[in-house]
Design a protein around this motif. Structure first.
Motif, PDB file in Angstrom:
ATOM      1  N   THR A  98     -17.612  59.477 -57.793  1.00 27.57           N
ATOM      2  CA  THR A  98     -18.969  58.586 -57.469  1.00 27.57           C
ATOM      3  C   THR A  98     -18.957  58.629 -56.533  1.00 27.57           C
ATOM      4  OG1 THR A  98     -19.059  57.904 -59.580  1.00 27.57           O
ATOM      5  CG2 THR A  98     -19.911  57.033 -57.735  1.00 27.57           C
ATOM      6  N   TYR A  99     -18.097  58.592 -55.656  1.00 27.94           N
ATOM      7  CA  TYR A  99     -17.480  57.806 -53.873  1.00 27.94           C
ATOM      8  C   TYR A  99     -18.123  59.784 -53.289  1.00 27.94           C
ATOM      9  CZ  TYR A  99     -16.089  57.173 -48.921  1.00 27.94           C
ATOM     10  OH  TYR A  99     -16.158  57.142 -47.852  1.00 27.94           O
ATOM     11  N   THR A 100     -17.343  60.214 -54.007  1.00 28.41           N
ATOM     12  CA  THR A 100     -17.115  62.030 -53.463  1.00 28.41           C
ATOM     13  C   THR A 100     -19.005  62.377 -53.240  1.00 28.41           C
ATOM     14  OG1 THR A 100     -15.255  61.886 -53.685  1.00 28.41           O
ATOM     15  CG2 THR A 100     -16.272  64.252 -53.480  1.00 28.41           C
ATOM     16  N   GLY A 101     -19.297  61.866 -54.797  1.00 23.23           N
ATOM     17  CA  GLY A 101     -20.690  62.801 -54.677  1.00 23.23           C
ATOM     18  C   GLY A 101     -22.013  61.815 -53.662  1.00 23.23           C
ATOM     19  N   TRP A 102     -21.439  60.632 -53.331  1.00 21.25           N
ATOM     20  CA  TRP A 102     -22.534  60.293 -52.102  1.00 21.25           C
ATOM     21  C   TRP A 102     -22.018  59.973 -50.687  1.00 21.25           C
ATOM     22  CZ3 TRP A 102     -20.309  57.024 -48.430  1.00 21.25           C
ATOM     23  CH2 TRP A 102     -20.957  55.996 -47.306  1.00 21.25           C
ATOM     24  N   GLU A 103     -21.176  60.253 -50.685  1.00 19.72           N
ATOM     25  CA  GLU A 103     -20.699  61.515 -49.023  1.00 19.72           C
ATOM     26  C   GLU A 103     -21.013  62.724 -49.072  1.00 19.72           C
ATOM     27  OE1 GLU A 103     -16.315  60.821 -47.018  1.00 19.72           O
ATOM     28  OE2 GLU A 103     -16.460  61.828 -48.518  1.00 19.72           O
ATOM     29  N   ALA A 104     -21.094  63.380 -50.505  1.00 20.20           N
ATOM     30  CA  ALA A 104     -21.495  64.579 -50.060  1.00 20.20           C
ATOM     31  C   ALA A 104     -23.181  64.646 -49.957  1.00 20.20           C
ATOM     32  CB  ALA A 104     -21.173  65.449 -50.980  1.00 20.20           C
ATOM     33  N   ALA A 105     -24.242  63.949 -50.607  1.00 23.63           N
ATOM     34  CA  ALA A 105     -24.761  63.650 -50.051  1.00 23.63           C
ATOM     35  C   ALA A 105     -25.354  62.974 -48.583  1.00 23.63           C
ATOM     36  CB  ALA A 105     -25.721  62.932 -51.433  1.00 23.63           C
ATOM     37  N   GLU A 106     -24.554  62.393 -48.110  1.00 29.93           N
ATOM     38  CA  GLU A 106     -24.970  61.314 -47.116  1.00 29.93           C
ATOM     39  C   GLU A 106     -24.370  62.485 -45.670  1.00 29.93           C
ATOM     40  OE1 GLU A 106     -25.635  58.533 -45.442  1.00 29.93           O
ATOM     41  OE2 GLU A 106     -26.460  58.412 -47.505  1.00 29.93           O
ATOM     42  N   LYS A 107     -23.520  63.492 -46.204  1.00 29.14           N
ATOM     43  CA  LYS A 107     -23.078  64.734 -45.476  1.00 29.14           C
ATOM     44  C   LYS A 107     -24.803  65.619 -45.564  1.00 29.14           C
ATOM     45  CE  LYS A 107     -18.889  63.738 -44.855  1.00 29.14           C
ATOM     46  NZ  LYS A 107     -16.528  64.480 -44.566  1.00 29.14           N
ATOM     47  N   GLY A 108     -25.287  65.455 -46.301  1.00 26.51           N
ATOM     48  CA  GLY A 108     -26.011  66.798 -46.352  1.00 26.51           C
ATOM     49  C   GLY A 108     -25.463  67.985 -47.268  1.00 26.51           C
ATOM     50  N   LEU A 109     -24.652  67.726 -47.937  1.00 25.64           N
ATOM     51  CA  LEU A 109     -23.452  68.809 -49.158  1.00 25.64           C
ATOM     52  C   LEU A 109     -24.504  68.888 -49.690  1.00 25.64           C
ATOM     53  CD1 LEU A 109     -19.902  67.977 -47.774  1.00 25.64           C
ATOM     54  CD2 LEU A 109     -22.181  69.934 -46.373  1.00 25.64           C
ATOM     55  N   LEU A 110     -24.896  67.867 -49.995  1.00 28.33           N
ATOM     56  CA  LEU A 110     -26.017  67.821 -51.459  1.00 28.33           C
ATOM     57  C   LEU A 110     -26.796  67.279 -51.753  1.00 28.33           C
ATOM     58  CD1 LEU A 110     -24.429  68.898 -54.974  1.00 28.33           C
ATOM     59  CD2 LEU A 110     -22.965  66.666 -55.039  1.00 28.33           C
ATOM     60  N   PRO A 111     -28.490  67.695 -52.452  1.00 29.72           N
ATOM     61  CA  PRO A 111     -29.391  66.449 -52.307  1.00 29.72           C
ATOM     62  C   PRO A 111     -28.897  65.448 -53.472  1.00 29.72           C
ATOM     63  CG  PRO A 111     -29.374  68.819 -53.907  1.00 29.72           C
ATOM     64  CD  PRO A 111     -28.020  68.439 -52.928  1.00 29.72           C
ATOM     65  N   ARG A 112     -29.470  64.533 -52.542  1.00 30.83           N
ATOM     66  CA  ARG A 112     -29.004  63.039 -53.693  1.00 30.83           C
ATOM     67  C   ARG A 112     -29.573  63.599 -55.020  1.00 30.83           C
ATOM     68  NH1 ARG A 112     -31.170  58.760 -48.994  1.00 30.83           N
ATOM     69  NH2 ARG A 112     -29.634  58.709 -47.696  1.00 30.83           N
ATOM     70  N   HIS A 113     -30.549  63.827 -55.220  1.00 34.11           N
ATOM     71  CA  HIS A 113     -30.970  64.222 -56.790  1.00 34.11           C
ATOM     72  C   HIS A 113     -30.023  64.695 -57.788  1.00 34.11           C
ATOM     73  CE1 HIS A 113     -32.846  67.677 -54.672  1.00 34.11           C
ATOM     74  NE2 HIS A 113     -32.530  68.254 -55.800  1.00 34.11           N
ATOM     75  N   GLY A 114     -28.976  65.385 -56.863  1.00 33.86           N
ATOM     76  CA  GLY A 114     -28.119  66.622 -57.813  1.00 33.86           C
ATOM     77  C   GLY A 114     -26.649  65.321 -57.662  1.00 33.86           C
TER      78      GLY A 114
END
Length: 70
Positions: free
Chosen positions: A34-50
């Motif tokens: 969960t934290y890694t997903g949040w961090e990836a979204a913050e860095k623009g590596l993954l869309p928030r909705h994904g």
């Protein structure tokens, strides 16, 4: 109200989660994903909705693709 660990233990008893590791370990893995997903979204590596789908997919099946079985 049940705790996350007690729900994981119930899932282990019902054959949903691996009983070979502790419920606390499974909870920690879920929090880490969960934290890694949040961090990836913050860095623009993954869309928030994904994020939720990615966390769920990785939690359920890990990162290894199993070979097709005949």
């Amino acid at each position: 109200m049940p705790t996350a660990v007690s729900l994981i233990e119930r899932g282990q008893a019902e054959g949903v989660f691996d009983p070979g590791v502790s419920a606390e370990w499974i909870q920690q893995v879920l929090w880490t994903l969960t934290y890694t997903g949040w961090e990836a979204a913050e860095k623009g590596l993954l869309p928030r909705h994904g994020v939720a789908a990615a966390v769920t997919r990785d939690f359920e099946s890990g990162m290894v693709v199993s070979p097709a079985r005949p």
